[in-house]
Structure formats: C-alpha cells, structure tokens
Write an enzyme that holds these catalytic residues in place. Structure first.
Site, PDB file in Angstrom:
ATOM      1  N   HIS A 101      41.736  41.125  44.321  1.00 33.46           N
ATOM      2  CA  HIS A 101      40.441  41.291  44.990  1.00 33.46           C
ATOM      3  C   HIS A 101      40.048  42.750  44.747  1.00 33.46           C
ATOM      4  O   HIS A 101      40.921  43.625  44.671  1.00 33.46           O
ATOM      5  CB  HIS A 101      40.517  41.139  46.507  1.00 33.46           C
ATOM      6  CG  HIS A 101      41.015  39.827  47.016  1.00 33.46           C
ATOM      7  ND1 HIS A 101      42.330  39.542  47.156  1.00 33.46           N
ATOM      8  CD2 HIS A 101      40.338  38.738  47.472  1.00 33.46           C
ATOM      9  CE1 HIS A 101      42.470  38.318  47.665  1.00 33.46           C
ATOM     10  NE2 HIS A 101      41.280  37.808  47.864  1.00 33.46           N
ATOM     11  N   ASP A 104      41.740  45.171  47.044  1.00 33.66           N
ATOM     12  CA  ASP A 104      43.197  45.331  46.901  1.00 33.66           C
ATOM     13  C   ASP A 104      43.501  46.555  46.049  1.00 33.66           C
ATOM     14  O   ASP A 104      44.589  47.123  46.119  1.00 33.66           O
ATOM     15  CB  ASP A 104      43.849  44.162  46.135  1.00 33.66           C
ATOM     16  CG  ASP A 104      43.592  42.811  46.746  1.00 33.66           C
ATOM     17  OD1 ASP A 104      43.343  42.751  47.953  1.00 33.66           O
ATOM     18  OD2 ASP A 104      43.645  41.821  45.992  1.00 33.66           O
TER      19      ASP A 104
HETATM   20  C1  XUL Z   1      43.475  32.938  51.438  1.00 34.08           C
HETATM   21  C2  XUL Z   1      43.615  32.865  49.976  1.00 34.08           C
HETATM   22  C3  XUL Z   1      43.006  33.993  49.218  1.00 34.08           C
HETATM   23  C4  XUL Z   1      42.422  33.583  47.914  1.00 34.08           C
HETATM   24  C5  XUL Z   1      41.685  34.667  47.192  1.00 34.08           C
HETATM   25  O1  XUL Z   1      43.978  31.840  52.114  1.00 34.08           O
HETATM   26  O2  XUL Z   1      44.233  31.975  49.456  1.00 34.08           O
HETATM   27  O3  XUL Z   1      43.981  34.960  49.051  1.00 34.08           O
HETATM   28  O4  XUL Z   1      43.419  33.103  47.042  1.00 34.08           O
HETATM   29  O5  XUL Z   1      40.687  35.224  47.947  1.00 34.08           O
END
Ligand code: XUL
Ligand code: CO
Length: 438
Positions: A101, A104
C-alpha cells in the site's frame, strides 16, 4: 548496508525428513510438478504491511515485535530501513515478489504533495534494489481505509472532497505500480460499505465506487499500465457490511458497471471464510467466470469471527486451492502472504519460519493437487455425474435447443424420473485422503 538478519542465511530445501526449522521441507523451487518448476507455479509475494510494518499491536495491547530495523518510526530513514530489511528478507527466503500500500512505504505527511514526494524518493530506492536482486512487484494499492478521513469509505464516502483525495491516492499508487513494473493493481474496499442503512444511499455509493474504478482504469491505461485490476472481496470488517461481499457479488458488480473486462479477482482465504464460504468456493466462482487473477494466501481461525490473517498451514485447503489454480491454468498474479505471525511469535526467526510454513504448505498443496488431477477419479466421477446431458433430451437442453414443452412432454412420457445417481461424497472424500496421505 549492514546485514540485519544475522545468523540466518539463505533458506534452502532439505526435504521432508529435515528437522531444521530454517529449511524448506516441501518447497523445492526447481522441482517440476505438472510440467513446470514449483517457483513458476507459485509466484510468492511478501506483504509489505504485515512483514515490515505490523509489530503485533492489537486493541488490547502494544507491539510485541521490534520492526524499527534500527531507526526511528515515522522517518524516511525508517522507510529506507524497511526497504533494506524487506529485500534482505525476500532474498534469504527466496521470495520473488512483494505487494504494497502507498502508506506502507513512507510515513504519510499532512500534505499529500509531501507524501507523494516521499513516495517518489522511496520508490527510487526500491527500484535500485529491485534491479540488483531481480525481485519484482506483484501488485500495488492505495490505503483508503486507515486515515480517519476515510471513516465513511473512499469511493463510497458521502464527502466529494474525500472522494477526490481517494482519487489522488489511487492516481499516485497507479503511477508507482507502473514505475515498479507491478503485475496488478488491487482495490480492497475496506470501508466501502456501511454501518447503518438509516444514513446510507446504497445505490449512489455503489455507483460512485464504480466511477472511481472507471477513472482508475482510464488513467492506468493512459500511463501504460498493462496489468490486471483486481477487486479483493471481503464481507465485513472493518465495516458491518462491505459491498464487495464475496466473489459472486464482486463479479455481479463488475458486470453491472461494465468493468469486467479490466478486472479480475484477488481472492483471500480468510475473507472467503468470513463470507461463510470455503476458500475453494470463492476460487471456483472466480475460475468459472474467467476471473481468478491473484490470491491472498492466508488462513483464518474458524473459531474466531474475524480476519486473523494467519500463515497457511492447512494442507487440505491449500490442495483444494491449488486444484482450482491448476484447473484455471495458473494465475496472472501470484500468492501474496497477506499474513502475520501470531503476536507471541515476535522474533526475526519467527518471520522466516512463518514464510517457510506458508511456502511449504502451498508446495504440498501443489504436489497433492497435481496428484489429485493425475489420479483422475474425482474429475471422472464429476464428469460422469452429468452423463444424462450427453445425448437425447439432455444434449438438447445443454445446447439450449430444448423448449419447455419438449421437456414437459418427456417428463409426461416417463411418468416420473428415476432418482439421480448417488453423489458418493464419502467415497470421493476417501479418494482425497488417499491422494493426500499416500
Ligand atoms: C485486509 C486486506 C488488505 C488487502 C489490501 O483484510 O486483506 O490487506 O489485501 O488492501
Ligand atoms: Co488481503
């Protein structure tokens, strides 16, 4: 850059008899299974957020692990230390991909322009590491759920200003995904849902999510993004109800909004079980619709009602997953370990042992799924079960030629149908056991 995980060297395959905790027992990257090496079947990825950011904090207690990697949290120095740690980790464990993300990677600033500058700086640094190690980006995404501004969602927010901010984050995250050569771009609608229908215009919110996705597709394609967009379904948590409830719901949404040619699904095991399905169910729904793109490889705890994001160790589930993947002809994405070590497993060794567990579990799943397909009894039984559609009226039904009157006439002539053949579930389950444990 100094070595961080001292005392842990390259993780190697030692075979099932090995008792070395820091060795693979089943994942043998070069071993050929079902016509190709394991590493090609299993493009494993590290989730930046869990492995490098999550230190075990939960709502009842503080962090147990030290993820500072020698620098102060909230600084660019720390962001770089995470890159160093991440690349050393991926190299040592033999992982060839990562997922991220935006937030992150760097600490988010008050002003998005400053956040974006930081993102440019860190991704320059990551690119150097990627070039020298051959490690690649599986997919990128924007975190549009943690910051309080997203309390009512991003695309589904009641605030147009928040919608614009989300759009700006998606724009930047797409640019970064292209810069890093990512195979995919994920939308996980963490807060795209509602807490109460009393204040919610569900139709408008869903239309707006589709508008944001359409904007992303148009912009992504205009800057040369050739990969897949993914929706990652999840039924709830953090919201009471999330619009991308499960694979079937997400596919319906994509089709209703003309987005199904650009999007596939990223199926997460723990999300499928939260939706009341098996992992295999959501994989099957995706596969038969030609939309199985990528997998968030983890496991839930069926005794707990939330997303525990455990490293997968259930070989039966992994086998059924790999059965769907092999039948699908592989993934265009990969297997992202969207998983965290348990809070009491807080050491660097635990991080390695967790990935070894996950990779070994999927290697076993691959070996056993290939054996199940090669054994052929399950597939042959399922095909035979529908034999009545191969000829006569059955063939006319299957080709779409038969009419209601024709079927009714057939039923009247027969007076009453014979019982369908036995489903033989217990026999099939014992076939699976004999394949698993032989
Ligand atoms: C949350 C989840 C996230 C997604 C990416 O449950 O799975 O980490 O994979 O935003
Ligand atoms: Co996930």
């Amino acid at each position: 850059m100094a070595e961080l995980f001292t005392g842990i060297s390259q993780i190697r395959y030692e075979g099932p008899a090995s008792k070395n905790p820091l060795a693979f027992k089943f994942y043998d990257a070069e071993r050929t299974v079902f016509g190709k090496p394991m590493r090609e079947h299993l493009p494993f990825a590290m989730a930046w957020w869990h492995n490098l950011c999550n230190a075990g904090k939960d709502m009842f207690g503080d962090a147990t692990a030290d993820k500072s990697f020698g620098s102060k949290s909230g600084t660019m120095e720390h962001a770089k230390a995470k890159v160093d740690a991440g690349f050393e980790f991926m190299q040592k464990v033999g992982i060839r991909f990562f997922c991220f993300h935006d937030v992150d990677l760097v600490p988010e600033a008050e002003d998005i322009n400053e956040t974006n500058r930081r993102l440019d700086e860190i991704t320059d640094y990551m690119l150097e590491k990627m070039k020298s190690t051959g490690i690649q980006c599986l997919w990128g995404t924007a975190n549009m759920f943690s910051n309080p501004r997203f309390m009512n969602g991003a695309g589904s927010s009641n605030s147009a200003e928040v919608f614009c901010f989300a759009a700006a984050q998606v724009k930047k995250a797409l640019e970064l995904t292209v810069k890093l050569g990512g195979r995919g771009y994920v939308f996980w609608g963490g807060r795209e849902g509602y807490e109460t229908l009393l204040n919610t215009d569900m139709k408008f919110e869903q239309e707006n999510i589709a508008r944001l996705m359409r904007m992303a597709v148009n912009y992504g394609r205009s800057i040369g993004f050739k990969g897949d967009f993914y929706i990652e379904p999840k039924p709830k948590e953090p919201m009471k109800h999330q619009y991308d409830y499960d694979a079937a719901t997400a596919i319906g949404f994509l089709r209703a909004n003309g987005l199904d040619k650009e999007f596939k699904l990223n199926i997460e095991a723990n999300h499928a079980t939260l939706a009341g399905h098996t992992f295999q169910h959501d994989l099957r729904v995706s596969r038969i619709n030609g939309m199985l793109g990528s997998i968030d490889a983890n496991q839930g705890d069926l005794l707990l009602g939330w997303d525990t994001d455990e490293f997968p160790f259930d070989v039966y589930e992994a086998t059924m997953c790999m059965y769907e993947v092999l039948k699908s002809g592989g993934l265009t994405g990969g297997f992202n370990f969207d998983a965290k070590t348990r809070r009491p497993s807080y050491t660097y060794e635990d991080m390695f042992e967790a990935f070894i567990l996950g990779m070994d579990t999927f290697a076993l799943g691959l070996i056993k799924a290939a054996a199940l397909i090669e054994d052929g009894r399950v597939d042959a039984f399922t095909a035979e079960r529908y034999a009545s559609y191969k000829e006569g009226i059955g063939a006319r039904i299957a080709s779409g030629e038969a009419t209601l009157e024709e079927c009714a006439a057939k039923a009247a002539a027969a007076k009453a149908p014979a019982l369908p053949g036995s489903g033989r579930q217990e026999y099939l389950e014992s076939v699976v056991n004999s394949v698993l444990f032989s």
